[in-house]
Design a protein around this motif. Structure first.
Motif, PDB file in Angstrom:
ATOM      1  N   THR A 104      14.785   9.372 -34.587  1.00  0.00           N
ATOM      2  CA  THR A 104      14.889  10.775 -34.997  1.00  0.00           C
ATOM      3  C   THR A 104      14.992  10.850 -36.517  1.00  0.00           C
ATOM      4  OG1 THR A 104      17.313  10.804 -34.860  1.00  0.00           O
ATOM      5  CG2 THR A 104      16.104  11.451 -32.878  1.00  0.00           C
ATOM      6  N   LEU A 105      14.613  11.992 -37.049  1.00  0.00           N
ATOM      7  CA  LEU A 105      14.754  12.226 -38.480  1.00  0.00           C
ATOM      8  C   LEU A 105      16.124  12.826 -38.794  1.00  0.00           C
ATOM      9  CD1 LEU A 105      11.178  13.647 -39.146  1.00  0.00           C
ATOM     10  CD2 LEU A 105      12.013  11.324 -39.557  1.00  0.00           C
ATOM     11  N   GLN A 106      16.603  13.673 -37.895  1.00  0.00           N
ATOM     12  CA  GLN A 106      17.922  14.272 -38.051  1.00  0.00           C
ATOM     13  C   GLN A 106      18.959  13.362 -37.392  1.00  0.00           C
ATOM     14  OE1 GLN A 106      17.816  18.679 -36.826  1.00  0.00           O
ATOM     15  NE2 GLN A 106      16.266  17.673 -35.568  1.00  0.00           N
ATOM     16  N   LYS A 107      20.157  13.435 -37.857  1.00  0.00           N
ATOM     17  CA  LYS A 107      21.269  12.800 -37.165  1.00  0.00           C
ATOM     18  C   LYS A 107      22.042  13.918 -36.468  1.00  0.00           C
ATOM     19  CE  LYS A 107      20.171   8.803 -38.672  1.00  0.00           C
ATOM     20  NZ  LYS A 107      19.204   8.128 -37.849  1.00  0.00           N
ATOM     21  N   GLN A 108      22.430  13.669 -35.235  1.00  0.00           N
ATOM     22  CA  GLN A 108      23.188  14.676 -34.502  1.00  0.00           C
ATOM     23  C   GLN A 108      24.424  14.032 -33.907  1.00  0.00           C
ATOM     24  OE1 GLN A 108      21.955  16.362 -30.618  1.00  0.00           O
ATOM     25  NE2 GLN A 108      22.034  18.360 -31.621  1.00  0.00           N
ATOM     26  N   THR A 109      25.543  14.732 -33.998  1.00  0.00           N
ATOM     27  CA  THR A 109      26.787  14.283 -33.386  1.00  0.00           C
ATOM     28  C   THR A 109      27.096  15.155 -32.170  1.00  0.00           C
ATOM     29  OG1 THR A 109      28.185  15.790 -34.664  1.00  0.00           O
ATOM     30  CG2 THR A 109      27.704  13.612 -35.662  1.00  0.00           C
ATOM     31  N   LEU A 110      28.073  14.719 -31.390  1.00  0.00           N
ATOM     32  CA  LEU A 110      28.505  15.557 -30.270  1.00  0.00           C
ATOM     33  C   LEU A 110      29.026  16.898 -30.773  1.00  0.00           C
ATOM     34  CD1 LEU A 110      30.339  13.090 -27.858  1.00  0.00           C
ATOM     35  CD2 LEU A 110      28.055  14.073 -27.647  1.00  0.00           C
ATOM     36  N   GLY A 111      29.670  16.902 -31.939  1.00  0.00           N
ATOM     37  CA  GLY A 111      30.147  18.166 -32.509  1.00  0.00           C
ATOM     38  C   GLY A 111      29.000  19.114 -32.804  1.00  0.00           C
ATOM     39  N   VAL A 161      12.653  20.971 -33.312  1.00  0.00           N
ATOM     40  CA  VAL A 161      12.883  20.840 -34.758  1.00  0.00           C
ATOM     41  C   VAL A 161      12.359  19.488 -35.242  1.00  0.00           C
ATOM     42  CG1 VAL A 161      14.645  20.696 -36.567  1.00  0.00           C
ATOM     43  CG2 VAL A 161      14.803  22.467 -34.807  1.00  0.00           C
ATOM     44  N   GLU A 162      12.607  18.438 -34.468  1.00  0.00           N
ATOM     45  CA  GLU A 162      12.082  17.116 -34.829  1.00  0.00           C
ATOM     46  C   GLU A 162      10.552  17.158 -34.942  1.00  0.00           C
ATOM     47  OE1 GLU A 162      13.450  13.726 -35.313  1.00  0.00           O
ATOM     48  OE2 GLU A 162      15.084  15.053 -35.902  1.00  0.00           O
ATOM     49  N   LEU A 163       9.902  17.801 -33.977  1.00  0.00           N
ATOM     50  CA  LEU A 163       8.435  17.921 -34.039  1.00  0.00           C
ATOM     51  C   LEU A 163       8.002  18.681 -35.288  1.00  0.00           C
ATOM     52  CD1 LEU A 163       7.441  18.680 -30.333  1.00  0.00           C
ATOM     53  CD2 LEU A 163       6.981  16.579 -31.631  1.00  0.00           C
ATOM     54  N   GLN A 164       8.724  19.756 -35.601  1.00  0.00           N
ATOM     55  CA  GLN A 164       8.373  20.542 -36.782  1.00  0.00           C
ATOM     56  C   GLN A 164       8.506  19.694 -38.049  1.00  0.00           C
ATOM     57  OE1 GLN A 164      10.889  23.893 -37.967  1.00  0.00           O
ATOM     58  NE2 GLN A 164       9.020  25.130 -38.152  1.00  0.00           N
ATOM     59  N   PHE A 165       9.461  18.779 -38.056  1.00  0.00           N
ATOM     60  CA  PHE A 165       9.640  17.878 -39.204  1.00  0.00           C
ATOM     61  C   PHE A 165       8.604  16.757 -39.220  1.00  0.00           C
ATOM     62  CE2 PHE A 165      14.511  18.735 -39.560  1.00  0.00           C
ATOM     63  CZ  PHE A 165      14.254  19.921 -40.227  1.00  0.00           C
ATOM     64  N   GLY A 166       7.778  16.682 -38.169  1.00  0.00           N
ATOM     65  CA  GLY A 166       6.729  15.680 -38.132  1.00  0.00           C
ATOM     66  C   GLY A 166       7.022  14.445 -37.293  1.00  0.00           C
ATOM     67  N   ASN A 167       8.123  14.447 -36.559  1.00  0.00           N
ATOM     68  CA  ASN A 167       8.477  13.293 -35.732  1.00  0.00           C
ATOM     69  C   ASN A 167       7.776  13.384 -34.378  1.00  0.00           C
ATOM     70  OD1 ASN A 167       9.584  11.218 -34.286  1.00  0.00           O
ATOM     71  ND2 ASN A 167      11.705  11.916 -34.478  1.00  0.00           N
ATOM     72  N   THR A 168       6.649  12.719 -34.248  1.00  0.00           N
ATOM     73  CA  THR A 168       5.910  12.764 -32.985  1.00  0.00           C
ATOM     74  C   THR A 168       6.632  12.037 -31.856  1.00  0.00           C
ATOM     75  OG1 THR A 168       4.599  10.835 -33.642  1.00  0.00           O
ATOM     76  CG2 THR A 168       3.686  13.027 -34.133  1.00  0.00           C
ATOM     77  N   TRP A 169       7.626  11.221 -32.193  1.00  0.00           N
ATOM     78  CA  TRP A 169       8.435  10.555 -31.170  1.00  0.00           C
ATOM     79  C   TRP A 169       9.264  11.564 -30.380  1.00  0.00           C
ATOM     80  CZ3 TRP A 169       7.341   5.715 -30.068  1.00  0.00           C
ATOM     81  CH2 TRP A 169       6.764   4.917 -31.041  1.00  0.00           C
ATOM     82  N   ALA A 170       9.336  12.794 -30.835  1.00  0.00           N
ATOM     83  CA  ALA A 170      10.115  13.820 -30.136  1.00  0.00           C
ATOM     84  C   ALA A 170       9.355  14.455 -28.976  1.00  0.00           C
ATOM     85  CB  ALA A 170      10.566  14.901 -31.119  1.00  0.00           C
ATOM     86  N   HIS A 171       8.057  14.161 -28.837  1.00  0.00           N
ATOM     87  CA  HIS A 171       7.302  14.742 -27.717  1.00  0.00           C
ATOM     88  C   HIS A 171       7.949  14.467 -26.359  1.00  0.00           C
ATOM     89  CE1 HIS A 171       3.906  16.711 -29.592  1.00  0.00           C
ATOM     90  NE2 HIS A 171       3.763  15.675 -30.407  1.00  0.00           N
ATOM     91  N   PRO A 172       8.387  13.234 -26.064  1.00  0.00           N
ATOM     92  CA  PRO A 172       9.043  13.024 -24.767  1.00  0.00           C
ATOM     93  C   PRO A 172      10.349  13.810 -24.606  1.00  0.00           C
ATOM     94  CG  PRO A 172       8.334  10.925 -25.685  1.00  0.00           C
ATOM     95  CD  PRO A 172       8.145  11.968 -26.755  1.00  0.00           C
ATOM     96  N   VAL A 173      11.079  14.007 -25.685  1.00  0.00           N
ATOM     97  CA  VAL A 173      12.319  14.798 -25.613  1.00  0.00           C
ATOM     98  C   VAL A 173      11.974  16.217 -25.177  1.00  0.00           C
ATOM     99  CG1 VAL A 173      14.260  15.748 -26.933  1.00  0.00           C
ATOM    100  CG2 VAL A 173      13.498  13.392 -27.364  1.00  0.00           C
TER     101      VAL A 173
END
Length: 195
Positions: free
Chosen positions: A39-46, A139-151
């Motif tokens: 992922t390009l973003q980091k996400q926490t449980l918070g 959002v990941e796709l919008q940033f260009g991360n094609t790995w987000a398609h399965p998500v």
């Protein structure tokens, strides 16, 4: 030779133990999500929990206090085992069952209140949870991360499946919301769940 650094708080030597970490709601909110996925973003449980609460409120209106409490604590038990990837749990019912038990123990260790919510509230909470993951992927796709398609694809399928088990009113709200998100983040050709 320099003298060793002085303790900033003389007499306050604190020993950090596993228990001091695994019983800290603050640390639970900092657990990383998507740690096995590029992922390009980091996400926490918070981060995730905030957006789940926001989405629930946007879809279904003001949240009753007991549901808010449920939503706040719903994933924090992952402090004790990490955030297992969605596909791993979805494809392995035994793993999901074991993880659910460990997460319940983890929530208890954190002092989370046991909250009863109705079947309808639980479905709404799960929809908000799935939609948050859908949004994150978009959002990941919008940033260009094609790995987000399965998500996005996995969440589209899961949302669509759960929509079959909710009221017509809730289904309409969810499908309208998801369609708007898809258009907002991907343009008019975005895929979205259908009945």
């Amino acid at each position: 030779r320099r003298p060793p650094p002085r303790n900033l708080y003389p007499g306050d030597c604190i020993l950090i133990t596993n228990e001091s970490i695994l019983t800290s709601p603050r640390h639970a909110g900092n657990v990383a999500r998507y740690h096995t996925w590029p992922t390009l973003q980091k996400q926490t449980l918070g981060d995730h929990t905030f957006h789940v609460i926001r989405i629930y409120d946007q879809l279904f209106g003001p949240i009753p206090p007991h549901v808010t409490t449920y939503l706040i604590w719903h994933d924090l038990g992952e402090l004790s085992l990490g955030d297992l990837p969605y596909p791993s749990k979805a494809q392995n019912p035994d793993l999901k069952e074991a993880a659910d038990k460990l997460e319940a123990k983890g929530r208890a260790a954190l002092g989370a209140p046991e909250v009863e919510i109705s079947v309808e509230e639980k479905k709404r909470a799960k929809l908000a949870d799935l939609i948050e993951m859908f949004e994150f992927g978009m959002v990941e796709l919008q940033f260009g991360n094609t790995w987000a398609h399965p998500v996005v694809s996995n969440m589209t399928e899961a949302i669509s499946s759960l929509c079959a088990a909710v009221s017509d009113v809730d289904r309409a709200k969810v499908l309208e919301y998801v369609s708007k998100v898809a258009v907002q983040f991907a343009g008019n050709d975005a895929r979205n769940p259908r009945d």
